[in-house]
Design a protein around this motif. Sequence first.
Motif, PDB file in Angstrom:
ATOM      1  N   PRO A 623     -73.466  15.671 -24.473  1.00 16.24           N
ATOM      2  CA  PRO A 623     -72.460  15.562 -25.548  1.00 16.24           C
ATOM      3  C   PRO A 623     -72.845  14.514 -26.597  1.00 16.24           C
ATOM      4  CG  PRO A 623     -71.396  15.604 -23.397  1.00 16.24           C
ATOM      5  CD  PRO A 623     -72.861  15.431 -23.148  1.00 16.24           C
ATOM      6  N   ASN A 624     -73.456  13.423 -26.143  1.00 18.17           N
ATOM      7  CA  ASN A 624     -73.876  12.378 -27.082  1.00 18.17           C
ATOM      8  C   ASN A 624     -75.013  12.861 -27.973  1.00 18.17           C
ATOM      9  OD1 ASN A 624     -72.027  10.763 -25.777  1.00 18.17           O
ATOM     10  ND2 ASN A 624     -73.546   9.648 -24.578  1.00 18.17           N
ATOM     11  N   ARG A 625     -75.946  13.595 -27.382  1.00 21.66           N
ATOM     12  CA  ARG A 625     -77.061  14.125 -28.182  1.00 21.66           C
ATOM     13  C   ARG A 625     -76.561  15.083 -29.249  1.00 21.66           C
ATOM     14  NH1 ARG A 625     -83.043  15.141 -25.952  1.00 21.66           N
ATOM     15  NH2 ARG A 625     -83.541  12.962 -25.640  1.00 21.66           N
ATOM     16  N   VAL A 626     -75.668  15.973 -28.862  1.00 24.10           N
ATOM     17  CA  VAL A 626     -75.123  16.922 -29.838  1.00 24.10           C
ATOM     18  C   VAL A 626     -74.436  16.161 -30.971  1.00 24.10           C
ATOM     19  CG1 VAL A 626     -73.421  18.745 -30.198  1.00 24.10           C
ATOM     20  CG2 VAL A 626     -74.884  18.795 -28.164  1.00 24.10           C
ATOM     21  N   ARG A 627     -73.620  15.178 -30.635  1.00 21.33           N
ATOM     22  CA  ARG A 627     -72.919  14.379 -31.649  1.00 21.33           C
ATOM     23  C   ARG A 627     -73.925  13.642 -32.538  1.00 21.33           C
ATOM     24  NH1 ARG A 627     -68.465  10.689 -32.148  1.00 21.33           N
ATOM     25  NH2 ARG A 627     -68.574   9.964 -34.320  1.00 21.33           N
ATOM     26  N   CYS A 628     -74.946  13.048 -31.916  1.00 26.04           N
ATOM     27  CA  CYS A 628     -75.925  12.246 -32.654  1.00 26.04           C
ATOM     28  C   CYS A 628     -76.715  13.113 -33.631  1.00 26.04           C
ATOM     29  CB  CYS A 628     -76.862  11.559 -31.662  1.00 26.04           C
ATOM     30  SG  CYS A 628     -77.966  10.348 -32.398  1.00 26.04           S
ATOM     31  N   TYR A 629     -77.265  14.232 -33.138  1.00 30.20           N
ATOM     32  CA  TYR A 629     -78.054  15.110 -34.006  1.00 30.20           C
ATOM     33  C   TYR A 629     -77.193  15.709 -35.118  1.00 30.20           C
ATOM     34  CZ  TYR A 629     -81.804  15.113 -30.467  1.00 30.20           C
ATOM     35  OH  TYR A 629     -82.813  14.757 -29.604  1.00 30.20           O
ATOM     36  N   ASP A 630     -75.961  16.075 -34.770  1.00 23.01           N
ATOM     37  CA  ASP A 630     -75.076  16.684 -35.762  1.00 23.01           C
ATOM     38  C   ASP A 630     -74.730  15.691 -36.863  1.00 23.01           C
ATOM     39  OD1 ASP A 630     -73.526  18.629 -36.945  1.00 23.01           O
ATOM     40  OD2 ASP A 630     -71.788  18.272 -35.670  1.00 23.01           O
ATOM     41  N   ASP A 631     -74.412  14.454 -36.480  1.00 26.55           N
ATOM     42  CA  ASP A 631     -74.045  13.444 -37.475  1.00 26.55           C
ATOM     43  C   ASP A 631     -75.236  13.094 -38.373  1.00 26.55           C
ATOM     44  OD1 ASP A 631     -71.566  13.490 -36.372  1.00 26.55           O
ATOM     45  OD2 ASP A 631     -71.523  11.389 -35.753  1.00 26.55           O
ATOM     46  N   ILE A 632     -76.428  12.981 -37.784  1.00 27.79           N
ATOM     47  CA  ILE A 632     -77.610  12.667 -38.590  1.00 27.79           C
ATOM     48  C   ILE A 632     -77.888  13.789 -39.583  1.00 27.79           C
ATOM     49  CG2 ILE A 632     -80.121  12.388 -38.522  1.00 27.79           C
ATOM     50  CD1 ILE A 632     -79.755  10.965 -35.818  1.00 27.79           C
ATOM     51  N   THR A 633     -77.882  15.028 -39.090  1.00 29.78           N
ATOM     52  CA  THR A 633     -78.204  16.166 -39.952  1.00 29.78           C
ATOM     53  C   THR A 633     -77.165  16.328 -41.053  1.00 29.78           C
ATOM     54  OG1 THR A 633     -79.210  17.236 -38.027  1.00 29.78           O
ATOM     55  CG2 THR A 633     -78.794  18.615 -39.947  1.00 29.78           C
ATOM     56  N   SER A 634     -75.908  16.157 -40.707  1.00 30.94           N
ATOM     57  CA  SER A 634     -74.849  16.267 -41.720  1.00 30.94           C
ATOM     58  C   SER A 634     -74.970  15.157 -42.763  1.00 30.94           C
ATOM     59  CB  SER A 634     -73.475  16.211 -41.046  1.00 30.94           C
ATOM     60  OG  SER A 634     -73.305  17.279 -40.151  1.00 30.94           O
ATOM     61  N   PHE A 635     -75.315  13.961 -42.313  1.00 31.42           N
ATOM     62  CA  PHE A 635     -75.501  12.827 -43.220  1.00 31.42           C
ATOM     63  C   PHE A 635     -76.630  13.111 -44.214  1.00 31.42           C
ATOM     64  CE2 PHE A 635     -77.710   8.686 -43.913  1.00 31.42           C
ATOM     65  CZ  PHE A 635     -76.714   8.046 -44.649  1.00 31.42           C
ATOM     66  N   PHE A 636     -77.753  13.596 -43.720  1.00 34.26           N
ATOM     67  CA  PHE A 636     -78.862  13.906 -44.616  1.00 34.26           C
ATOM     68  C   PHE A 636     -78.518  15.068 -45.549  1.00 34.26           C
ATOM     69  CE2 PHE A 636     -82.167  12.056 -41.477  1.00 34.26           C
ATOM     70  CZ  PHE A 636     -82.058  10.812 -42.069  1.00 34.26           C
ATOM     71  N   ALA A 637     -77.820  16.052 -45.028  1.00 31.12           N
ATOM     72  CA  ALA A 637     -77.448  17.192 -45.870  1.00 31.12           C
ATOM     73  C   ALA A 637     -76.553  16.745 -47.023  1.00 31.12           C
ATOM     74  CB  ALA A 637     -76.749  18.254 -45.026  1.00 31.12           C
ATOM     75  N   GLU A 638     -75.628  15.841 -46.723  1.00 32.72           N
ATOM     76  CA  GLU A 638     -74.722  15.341 -47.764  1.00 32.72           C
ATOM     77  C   GLU A 638     -75.468  14.544 -48.822  1.00 32.72           C
ATOM     78  OE1 GLU A 638     -70.860  12.338 -48.156  1.00 32.72           O
ATOM     79  OE2 GLU A 638     -71.528  13.038 -46.191  1.00 32.72           O
TER      80      GLU A 638
END
Length: 642
Positions: A623-638
Motif C-alpha cells: 500500500p505504501n509503494r502504491v501511494r508513493c509511486y502515485d504521488d510522485i507520478t501525479s506531482f511530476f504530471a502536474e
Amino acid sequence: MVAQRATLQGRTADRIESLLSARLFLEPQLADGRLYFISSLSGQLSLFAMDADGGVPEPLLPPQIALQNPELIGGHSFFVLPELDQVVVMIDHDGDEVYRPYVIPLAGGFPEPLAGDTFEGYRSHLVDVDREAAIAYFACESRTEALVHAIRCNLRSGDVEELHASKYGAFPCAWSSDHTRVFFLDEYLLGDSILYEVVDGERKVWHGTPLEDRDEGREYPRPGFKSARVTSSDKGVLVVTTLDDDTGRPAFLSLDSGEMEPVTVEGIAHEGVGELERLRHLEGDRFAAVYNIDGCSWVYDASFDEEARTLTLDRVLVGEGDLADGMVHGLDLDEASGEFAASFCTATMPTQLYLLGTAGAVEPRTRERALGLPPHLLSPGEDASFESHDGLRVSARLYLPSPELGYEGPRPVVYYVHGGPQGQERPNFAWFSMPLIQILALEGFAVFVPNVRGSTGYGLDYTRRVDRDWGGQDRLDHVHAMTQVLPKDDRVDVERAAVIGRSYGGYMTLMLAGRHPDLWKAAVDMFGPYDLLTFMERIPETWKPYFELFLGDAEKDRDFLVERSPKTHISNIACPLFVIQGKNDPRVVEQESHDLVDELRGLGKDVSYLVFDDEGHDVLKLPNRVRCYDDITSFFAEQLNP
C-alpha cells in the motif's frame, strides 16, 4: 496504436498497481528438494518455501512480521539448516534496521531469539554460516558506541563467543576448516582495508597498514578486498582484490610466506566494462564468480586450482540465454542434487525463480508479470553514456516511452539520481527505482539515469572520486549532463525537467535544486541528508568513524561541510519540492527531513511532505509503494505536463 493506447488510459494508480502486481522473489536457497526464498506475496517481504518441482508457496513467518530489503541488510537475510531442522532469519522492526537473529523450524513458526539475549543491544549482520559445522559468524554493531563486535555462534549448542571488536569493522571474513583460525577485515574507506587475525589477544596483520601506523600525507594502496575464503588445504586465503587490477581480480594469500600471489582467470565469456564483485564459496574449491558488467550480472561456476594458482570459469550460470541483460538476486547450490537455484530480473521483467540443472537446463519456477501491461510497452532503456566536463566517461541510460504508446513530440525529463553515493543504478526490477522508471515512461516521461563518479561497477578509482567531495565533481557531472548532453537529444525537452533521488540521491536532488534552480521545474527528495553536520550526528554510532573519513570531520572540516550542505543553498530553490521519509529510518532520520520542510515552509516555499510511519530507509509495503509511486507520478504530471 490508437486502440492500444486507449486500453491504457486508466488512472495512473491502475498502472502502478498493475506493475506492482508482480511480486518479488529473492535470495533463494535450495535444500532437500525445497526452495526457500524471500517474497512480497503477502504485500510485504516475508519468508516462504515450496517444493523445487513447483507448488504453492508456504509462509514460514507470522503475517505481522515484515522482513527488510536484502540489499540493505549486509549479510544473509536468512540461512537454511536442514540438519538442524531450522532456519536462522534476521528480523528488525518496520525498517529500523536493528536486526537480530531468530530461529524458526524448517516448516515455519513463530521466531525465537537465537542464543537468548546475546544479540540484544546490537544491530547484527549474519556474515556467513558453515553449514556442516553449524557455526555462524556475525558482525554486531553496538547501538551505544562506535564499536563492531565479531561474534561466533554454535547453532547446535547455542554457545556464543566474542572473537574481536573494532570501530572499523572487525568483520569475520574467513576461517580455517576447524575454525581455530579466523581472519578479519577492518575497512576505513571503501577498498581501504586491512586483513588480519587475532593471535593470543594481539592483532596480526596479514595485509594492509593500520590507520594508526600511517604517516600523515602519505598515500597507501587500497587492496579492495571484496571476499575471502580459506582454501580447502588451509594453506592460504583466496580473495578478490584491486591491488593489481582496479576492477578486481582473484589473488592467493599464502599463509606460509605472507605473500599475495596473483591468480590467473581462464574461461571468461563476457565483454564490456565492469568488475569482479565477489567469489562465493560453493563447495570444496568450487566458487561462484560474480561479475557486474555494464550493470548486468554474469555468474560462473568456477573451480580453483590452488597449486597452479588458477581460477577456471567452467560454466556460465547467469549472463546468457534466458538469464541475460539483467541482475541476479541470489544463487545457491544444492550439493546433493548438483542443481542451482537463482533469482533474476531485468529492467522489464520482474524477479523470477529458476532451477539450473546439471546439464545446463534453465527451468523457471515463477511467471511473474505486470498485469495488463505487455512487456513491449515497458522501456528497456538505451545506452546514454557521455563524457563529462573533464573528459571522464560517465555511464548512463535513457528510458523513453514505447513508441506504441503514441506519445508525440519531445518528452519531459525526469532526472534520476541513485543512492550510495557508492552504488549503481542497474536493470533491477527488484529495486525501488525500476518500477518507478517504468510507470514514468508509461505516463509519457523520459527518465535519464546516470552513474556519475563515485558509483560502483566501474573500478575502485572511479568509486573513490566521491571521497570527501560530496556535492563537488559529482554535482558537476549532473550539471554537464543537463546543460551539454541532454539538450542535444531532440527526443527530450530539458525545459520541462524534474530531479529525483533517494538517500544520497535525495541529498544530490536538494543540492541540484538549490544550487542550479534554473534547471528544474520540480524536485522529489526521498530521505536525503539536508544538513551534513546534523546528518553525521544522527547516524548510528558505528557509522561515525567511517563518515569522518569519507565525508569530513565535524570540527576540522566544519566550513567544508557547511558549504556542501543543501541547507546552505536551500533558500535558492525555485521549483515545488516533494519530500518523502520513513519514520523508522536509522540512516537519514525523520528529523532531518522535518528540519528541511520546516525551513522551506518558513521561507514560503512550495513543499509537500509525506511520512510513512511503518517504513525505514525504503518503501517496501505494497500500500505504501502504491501511494508513493502515485504521488510522485501525479506531482511530476502536474508540474511538467507530459
